[in-house]
Scaffold this active site. Structure first.
Site, short mmCIF file in Angstrom:
data_model
loop_
_atom_site.label_atom_id
_atom_site.label_comp_id
_atom_site.label_asym_id
_atom_site.label_seq_id
_atom_site.Cartn_x
_atom_site.Cartn_y
_atom_site.Cartn_z
N GLU A 1 -39.10 -78.00 -95.20
CA GLU A 1 -37.80 -78.44 -94.70
C GLU A 1 -37.92 -79.62 -93.73
OE1 GLU A 1 -38.69 -74.56 -92.32
OE2 GLU A 1 -39.30 -75.51 -94.18
N ALA B 1 -36.55 -69.12 -96.95
CA ALA B 1 -35.15 -68.70 -97.10
C ALA B 1 -34.72 -68.78 -98.56
CB ALA B 1 -34.24 -69.58 -96.24
N GLY C 1 -39.56 -70.25 -93.88
CA GLY C 1 -39.39 -68.99 -93.15
C GLY C 1 -40.52 -68.01 -93.39
N GLU D 1 -43.06 -69.09 -90.99
CA GLU D 1 -42.57 -68.75 -89.66
C GLU D 1 -42.78 -67.26 -89.36
OE1 GLU D 1 -38.98 -70.94 -88.21
OE2 GLU D 1 -38.78 -71.31 -90.36
#
Length: 187
Positions: free
Chosen positions: A173, A105, A150, A153
């Site tokens: 994170e 992100a 992300g 992910e």
């Protein structure tokens, strides 16, 4: 590229769309697919021996392909176009930025968002990755460099992940007691 040719030949399935004007829809679909819906996400349809392979290139070098609002919008649009295109047999997601797949992100952009914008962004991200996971063609993440948060992910939402020798993956994170946005740790 040889592995991709093999995958293409193995997955050479033909999809038919029933329409009253198939020729018109085919031209429209091709024009839409070859257009670039975002400045950070480039869509390229390979040809000749590699026909049927659609390449999604992440191209935001100044932010190491960090996913912000515009990139997320671009990814969502591209995945929808691929899912609608009957010529696509395989989708590859890769980076145009050397040494980086996706840094996750865009935290700089996120700092400027209020609480409701963050919630909307996270929900949109979840929705986009869930859609990627369910896309009708096999998806391949080509990871050459870092895939963090992300970015990892997104790679996990693909059917196949191919990693280069310099691939580094992680969910940083979690070290801050933050659950990954798409819940990759539980999928």
């Amino acid at each position: 590229m040889c592995a991709f040719r093999v995958l293409t030949r193995l997955s050479n399935t033909t999809s038919y769309v029933k329409t009253s004007k198939p020729y018109h829809h085919q031209i429209l679909r091709t024009l839409i697919l070859e257009s670039s819906p975002s400045q950070f996400v480039k869509l390229h349809k390979l040809s000749d021996e590699d026909s049927g392979i659609v390449e999604v290139r992440l191209d935001r070098p100044e932010a190491k392909n960090a996913i912000g609002k515009e990139m997320l919008r671009g990814l969502s649009n591209v995945f929808e176009l691929i899912n609608q295109n009957s010529d696509a047999n395989v989708a590859m997601i890769r980076s145009s930025v050397p040494g980086v797949f996706c840094a996750g992100a865009d935290l700089k952009e996120r700092r400027t968002m209020n609480q409701s914008e963050v919630k909307f962004f996270v929900n949109s991200f979840r929705s986009t990755l869930s859609f990627l996971e369910e896309i009708r063609v096999p998806t391949i993440a080509v990871i050459e460099g870092v895939a963090l948060g992300g970015g990892l992910e997104m790679a996990l939402a693909c059917d196949i992940r191919i990693c280069g020798a310099n691939a580094v993956m992680g969910l940083p994170e979690t070290g801050l007691a933050i659950i990954p946005g798409w819940n990759a740790a539980t999928t």
